[in-house]
Scaffold this active site. Structure first.
Site, short mmCIF file in Angstrom:
data_model
loop_
_atom_site.label_atom_id
_atom_site.label_comp_id
_atom_site.label_asym_id
_atom_site.label_seq_id
_atom_site.Cartn_x
_atom_site.Cartn_y
_atom_site.Cartn_z
N HIS A 81 0.82 -1.22 0.00
CA HIS A 81 0.00 0.00 0.00
C HIS A 81 0.85 1.27 0.00
O HIS A 81 0.35 2.35 -0.30
CB HIS A 81 -0.86 0.07 1.27
CG HIS A 81 -1.97 -0.92 1.32
ND1 HIS A 81 -2.67 -1.29 0.21
CD2 HIS A 81 -2.54 -1.58 2.36
CE1 HIS A 81 -3.61 -2.16 0.57
NE2 HIS A 81 -3.55 -2.36 1.85
N GLU A 133 -3.50 3.18 1.53
CA GLU A 133 -2.87 3.57 0.25
C GLU A 133 -3.11 5.05 -0.04
O GLU A 133 -2.21 5.78 -0.46
CB GLU A 133 -3.46 2.72 -0.90
CG GLU A 133 -2.85 3.07 -2.24
CD GLU A 133 -3.62 2.45 -3.41
OE1 GLU A 133 -3.82 1.23 -3.41
OE2 GLU A 133 -4.02 3.21 -4.31
N ASN A 228 -11.34 -6.86 -1.08
CA ASN A 228 -11.42 -7.37 -2.45
C ASN A 228 -12.01 -8.78 -2.47
O ASN A 228 -12.71 -9.16 -3.41
CB ASN A 228 -10.08 -7.25 -3.18
CG ASN A 228 -9.09 -8.31 -2.78
OD1 ASN A 228 -9.11 -9.40 -3.32
ND2 ASN A 228 -8.22 -8.01 -1.83
S1 SF4 Z 1 -3.91 -4.58 -6.60
FE1 SF4 Z 1 -2.59 -3.68 -8.18
S2 SF4 Z 1 -1.78 -1.81 -7.24
FE2 SF4 Z 1 -2.58 -3.07 -5.58
S3 SF4 Z 1 -0.82 -4.24 -4.89
FE3 SF4 Z 1 -1.89 -5.51 -6.39
S4 SF4 Z 1 -0.81 -5.05 -8.33
FE4 SF4 Z 1 -0.29 -3.42 -6.90
#
Ligand code: SF4
Length: 294
Positions: A81, A133, A228
């Site tokens: 992040h 982030e 996610n």
């Molecule tokens: S989701 Fe994309 S920006 Fe986030 S850590 Fe994974 S590769 Fe990197």
């Protein structure tokens, strides 16, 4: 029974890289006097953070929380992040060693806001102001950015003098981003837009949607608090019967009976060994045909 695994499941590039960096730090720390810290959990997965705890890695929420000696014996890993510039300054001040696992895609956003702020641009970050982030990105433009996460909030931004530079949190919803961009372009004449949403998120969601439409049951593997993973589970639930588990221990095998095809996907912070152990548990149950990545 047939098992199909999503072609985009588990660790993304940035998480894989962060884990590799932490592994290298652990492997090179043989001395008992050396202490390893991560600023925040290296990833949002309890099994992984527990594993690293057993290897001597301590999670801290702020540099002041370090309990080791000040000096070269402290090693600090910045997770994917990223972190604000002030954190790097703090680490340098106490002469600790920095291992920077900031995802290169996030680093690029930090550089974008830093460069533009230094030549007089106003910065707008489209994202969640509390997400680490976003806090990190804002810390590369003196915490002067305006952070918005809705069309409504974008409409309420007051007029500003000077040009505007807009970036996005890497995991931001693309549809909401597009709507916000329309508002900002209308509002600010001199406005540069950098779509910094990471493809990994979109790829995972598209792949799980496709897989969910081909199976009788979806198993989504990942932390109960991983945003996610929760998003993947909610996408699958709209299409097919879906269960969300953290590890193989959460899987009640009786739920599989009567299902011909089982689909498996996993959040970006779920390691392969957890995915594999779930597949193994199902395979051990009887006649299973494993189809690999769908
Ligand atoms: S989701 Fe994309 S920006 Fe986030 S850590 Fe994974 S590769 Fe990197």
């Amino acid at each position: 029974m047939k098992i199909m695994v999503s072609k985009h499941a588990g660790y993304c590039y940035g998480v894989k890289r962060a884990i590799r960096i932490l592994d290298e730090v652990v492997a090179s720390t043989a001395n008992q006097d050396e202490k390893i810290y991560t600023l925040g959990p290296i990833i949002h997965n309890e099994q992984v953070t527990t594993l690293y705890k057993s290897k001597g890695v301590t999670i801290i929420n702020a540099i002041e929380d370090m309990t080791g000696q000040n000096g070269l014996s402290n090693k600090i890993v910045i997770r994917s992040h990223g972190a604000p510039k002030s954190v790097y300054d703090q680490i340098q001040d106490i002469n600790a060693e920095i291992f920077d696992a900031t995802c290169p895609y996030v680093k690029k956003i930090q550089n974008t806001v830093s460069t533009h702020a230094s030549i007089g641009y106003n910065i707008i970050i489209v994202g969640d102001g509390n997400h680490p982030e976003v806090v990190g990105i804002n810390g590369w433009c003196d915490n002067q950015a305006i952070v918005v996460k809705s069309v409504d909030a974008a409409q309420k931004i007051k007029p500003m003098i000077g040009p505007v530079c807009v970036v996005a949190q890497t995991t931001f919803n693309i549809n909401v981003w597009n709507e916000i961009v329309v508002v900002l372009k209308e509002k600010f004449e001199n406005c540069v837009i950098h779509n910094t949403i990471c493809l990994a998120t979109n790829q995972r969601q598209t792949a799980c949607r496709e897989l969910a439409s081909q199976v009788d049951l979806m198993i989504v593997i990942g932390g109960k608090h991983s945003s996610n993973t929760l998003k993947l589970a909610s996408i699958c639930k709209e299409i097919v019967n879906t269960i969300h588990i953290e590890t193989k221990d959460d899987l009640d095998l009786s739920i599989l009976s009567g299902n011909e095809v089982i689909g498996i996907t996993a959040g970006a912070s779920t390691p392969d060994w957890i995915i594999d152990s779930v597949i193994l548990k199902i395979e051990n149950e009887g006649e299973v045909f494993f189809d690999g990545k769908s």
